[in-house]
Design a protein around this motif. Structure first.
Motif, short mmCIF file in Angstrom:
data_model
loop_
_atom_site.label_atom_id
_atom_site.label_comp_id
_atom_site.label_asym_id
_atom_site.label_seq_id
_atom_site.Cartn_x
_atom_site.Cartn_y
_atom_site.Cartn_z
N VAL A 1 0.87 -1.13 0.07
CA VAL A 1 0.05 0.21 -0.12
C VAL A 1 0.94 1.41 0.09
O VAL A 1 0.29 2.50 -0.86
CB VAL A 1 -0.89 0.04 0.70
N ASP A 2 2.24 1.01 1.05
CA ASP A 2 2.77 2.06 0.47
C ASP A 2 3.71 2.73 -0.02
O ASP A 2 3.21 3.59 -0.57
CB ASP A 2 3.99 1.22 1.86
N ALA A 3 3.44 1.39 -0.77
CA ALA A 3 4.74 1.50 -3.15
C ALA A 3 3.54 2.32 -3.70
O ALA A 3 3.35 3.14 -4.25
CB ALA A 3 4.55 0.44 -3.09
N MET A 4 2.29 2.01 -3.18
CA MET A 4 0.81 2.66 -4.25
C MET A 4 0.98 3.82 -4.66
O MET A 4 0.05 4.22 -5.59
CB MET A 4 -0.37 1.41 -3.92
N VAL A 5 0.83 4.73 -2.57
CA VAL A 5 0.54 5.96 -2.27
C VAL A 5 1.78 6.41 -2.99
O VAL A 5 1.79 8.09 -3.70
CB VAL A 5 0.53 5.98 -0.61
N HIS A 6 2.78 6.08 -2.65
CA HIS A 6 4.05 6.66 -3.42
C HIS A 6 3.38 6.68 -4.69
O HIS A 6 3.92 8.25 -5.37
CB HIS A 6 5.23 5.92 -3.11
#
Length: 242
Positions: A208-213
């Motif tokens: 999810v962190d990667a997606m948000v970035h």
């Protein structure tokens, strides 16, 4: 890597990231060789300081970079007291350790917090450093040199290994950032094997962190450009299919 170019008529941008990226399953097994052959870090005199956290070092026998560093003659000193959202005290403690062992190279090993601390240690522990942590908060405040820096992420979420930013907790809830090209590492080692043993919830959270970035990069009004758009779209494509 710094690229200059035109996004559209009359517009320009600068794209900066890590100088060298080595991506391979088992890449971490070559850490010592890469320090010696690619970065020219001598194994004589001084120590290599690995910055990590307890969650990682509890599995130390599964981390082959220690073996390869020793194989190539490096004296390795471990700092594993990094906490999530690291406070200033952790940075100060790690810097003092690096100075006390005459650190010649810093390796960040772990998630975003460990890599953020490693960036600051590499700068603040340099023998010629004249600035303290409080002097370099903000954009472009750091000046001078840093120690050779390698980043080895163990999650797929933060991307700290390719950014010039470090975030520190100052007080109860306040956070401050250091933004400087000096924080970009010399080498990032991307080894997919390191993510396999992560707990399922951590794997999901970092995804999810990667997606948000990727979404932030693509929708940014000030800093987006042709290259960042390309990376953001590809990241979302890969994330969506996995």
């Amino acid at each position: 890597m710094t690229l200059h170019g035109s996004v559209r008529s009359g517009a320009s941008f600068m794209f900066q990231t890590t100088k060298s990226i080595f991506c391979e399953v088992g890449a971490v097994k070559h850490t010592g060789r890469l320090l010696l052959e690619e970065m020219g870090v001598s194994a004589k005199g001084g120590s290599v300081v690995v910055v990590s956290d307890k969650g990682i070092t509890d599995r130390r026998l599964e981390i082959p970079c220690f073996d390869d560093l020793a194989k190539h003659g490096y004296d390795v000193v471990l700092y594993d007291e990094v906490k999530a959202d690291p406070p200033e005290s952790v940075v100060h403690e790690a810097v003092e350790l690096a100075r006390s062992v005459d650190a010649k190279c810093i390796i960040g090993f772990g998630g975003g917090s460990s890599m953020d601390v490693a960036k600051l240690v590499a700068f603040l522990a340099h023998p010629s450093a004249k600035q303290g942590l409080s002097d370099i908060y903000g954009v472009g405040q750091a000046a001078g040199s840093r120690l050779p820096l390698v980043q080895i992420p163990t999650t797929a979420g933060t991307g700290s290994e390719v950014t010039p930013i470090s975030i520190v907790t100052t007080g109860e809830n306040e956070k401050k950032g250091v933004v400087s090209p000096l924080l970009l590492p010399d080498l990032a080692l991307l080894d997919g094997e390191l993510t396999v043993s992560l707990p399922a919830d951590v794997t999901a959270a970092t995804g999810v962190d990667a997606m948000v970035h990727a979404i932030e990069a693509y929708t940014s009004r000030k800093k987006k450009n042709a290259l960042s758009d390309m990376f953001a779209r590809e990241a979302l494509r890969l994330l969506g299919s996995n």
